[in-house]
Design a protein around this motif. Sequence first.
Motif, PDB file in Angstrom:
ATOM      1  N   ARG A  73       0.804  -1.225   0.000  1.00 44.61           N
ATOM      2  CA  ARG A  73       0.000   0.000   0.000  1.00 44.61           C
ATOM      3  C   ARG A  73       0.831   1.266   0.000  1.00 44.61           C
ATOM      4  O   ARG A  73       0.313   2.365   0.157  1.00 44.61           O
ATOM      5  N   MET A  74       2.161   1.137  -0.175  1.00 46.62           N
ATOM      6  CA  MET A  74       3.053   2.293  -0.296  1.00 46.62           C
ATOM      7  C   MET A  74       2.989   3.226   0.916  1.00 46.62           C
ATOM      8  O   MET A  74       2.851   4.445   0.798  1.00 46.62           O
ATOM      9  N   TYR A  75       3.097   2.651   2.115  1.00 44.95           N
ATOM     10  CA  TYR A  75       3.191   3.471   3.317  1.00 44.95           C
ATOM     11  C   TYR A  75       4.585   4.094   3.406  1.00 44.95           C
ATOM     12  O   TYR A  75       5.574   3.497   2.964  1.00 44.95           O
ATOM     13  N   ASP A  76       4.640   5.274   4.003  1.00 44.78           N
ATOM     14  CA  ASP A  76       5.927   5.954   4.170  1.00 44.78           C
ATOM     15  C   ASP A  76       6.677   5.436   5.389  1.00 44.78           C
ATOM     16  O   ASP A  76       7.894   5.231   5.339  1.00 44.78           O
ATOM     17  N   ILE A  77       5.955   5.244   6.492  1.00 44.67           N
ATOM     18  CA  ILE A  77       6.588   4.875   7.759  1.00 44.67           C
ATOM     19  C   ILE A  77       5.799   3.753   8.426  1.00 44.67           C
ATOM     20  O   ILE A  77       4.571   3.836   8.552  1.00 44.67           O
ATOM     21  N   ILE A  78       6.512   2.714   8.843  1.00 50.99           N
ATOM     22  CA  ILE A  78       5.941   1.618   9.612  1.00 50.99           C
ATOM     23  C   ILE A  78       6.488   1.713  11.030  1.00 50.99           C
ATOM     24  O   ILE A  78       7.704   1.765  11.223  1.00 50.99           O
ATOM     25  N   ILE A  79       5.596   1.752  12.012  1.00 50.08           N
ATOM     26  CA  ILE A  79       6.022   1.811  13.417  1.00 50.08           C
ATOM     27  C   ILE A  79       5.505   0.565  14.122  1.00 50.08           C
ATOM     28  O   ILE A  79       4.298   0.325  14.142  1.00 50.08           O
ATOM     29  N   CYS A  80       6.416  -0.231  14.666  1.00 50.50           N
ATOM     30  CA  CYS A  80       6.030  -1.496  15.283  1.00 50.50           C
ATOM     31  C   CYS A  80       6.267  -1.477  16.792  1.00 50.50           C
ATOM     32  O   CYS A  80       7.370  -1.158  17.249  1.00 50.50           O
ATOM     33  N   ASP A  81       5.236  -1.835  17.527  1.00 51.40           N
ATOM     34  CA  ASP A  81       5.327  -1.997  18.978  1.00 51.40           C
ATOM     35  C   ASP A  81       5.885  -3.390  19.257  1.00 51.40           C
ATOM     36  O   ASP A  81       5.320  -4.385  18.816  1.00 51.40           O
ATOM     37  N   THR A  82       6.999  -3.474  19.957  1.00 46.44           N
ATOM     38  CA  THR A  82       7.594  -4.772  20.279  1.00 46.44           C
ATOM     39  C   THR A  82       7.749  -4.913  21.787  1.00 46.44           C
ATOM     40  O   THR A  82       7.486  -3.984  22.539  1.00 46.44           O
TER      41      THR A  82
END
Length: 377
Positions: free
Chosen positions: A181-190
């Motif tokens: 989907r061409m997202y600019d930023i992925i932020i993952c909670d780990t």
Amino acid sequence: MGLFKKISMGLKKSRDKMSGAIDDMLDSFDEFTDDLYVELEEILVMSDVGVETAAQIVTELKERVNKKNLKSTKQAKDEIKDIVAKMLDGGEDMGLITQPSIILVIGVNGVGKTTSIGKMAAMYKAQGKKVLLGAADTFRAAAIDQLDEWAKRADVDIIKHKEGADPAAVIFDTIQAGKARMYDIIICDTAGRLHNKKNLMEELAKIYRVIDRELPYSDREILLVLDATTGQNAVNQAREFMNVAELTGIILTKLDGTARGGVVLAIKNELKIPVKFIGVGEGIDDLQPFNPQAFAQSLFEEMPDKINDDEVLPVYEQPLEYTPVEESEEEKAVKELFKEIVDSIEVGGQDGVPADSDGQGDTARGAESDDGDKESV
């Protein structure tokens, strides 16, 4: 309210404690003496700057006093402020250029990890970025629901699995949605379970392998969230996490509720980890990108309530505003070429990435699965 004013208000307790004590001490001396330097070092240590960092600041001040032949102790405060700003400078920029870029966020319970992710997402959204969250802290009770609520507040999409699912599978699905989907930023909670280092190390190693395989050329940040109210304990916590994670930066929360703002100096100077963001309030826009000059200024001086209309602020005091910039044809071509290169790299599909018990992840609010079908939460 501008950037400088927000930080100034957030650091009021720290400023009252440290700067107030320094002012009182300097007023009690007519000239620079060994006793002055001893008292200054004590004040800095008591302000959670750390023993090592306090000694370095005092040593640097002595050198400047001798080199500049300073006579009045009133001149010392400006020198200390400049020393602090230079000590904090460097590495604070995120530098997320690739599409997508990925941010992994770790931290123990209660430090404000989920809240920081939500505020970060809102900040990037306000800058015109397309943001996707990944709920990969699947073991903490209610972590997924909390992040989902923050995604709604920030008006961004989220990928989530069931509680207890494999975090690496969540990261994998989030990356796939981010690329499709061409997202600019992925932020993952780990996760951040320091009491079980072995499991944490294995979990993070698995996540790293997924990212290395699926986003080999993307910009990556691994941020540790620390609670400023814990003072030097935050420094010790960062040391522990450095043994299990490849940290690239720190998010320091709850600075507005503590007088221990000096801990920023200890983290940057002793651990050599740059501070990327600071939390200076409870509002959704109160997570601020770290600015060394603004921080040092606010630690020693209060921002005036009003600024004259004709007064020109220094760059670091000016509020951040997002102005959309249209991409050039060259930039569009480079981005398209980058996407083609990433898409052409196929390394075993999903092999080695376990899913949860039913093999399916949930996709929320507009994020789509690889076949293009939207799934409901």
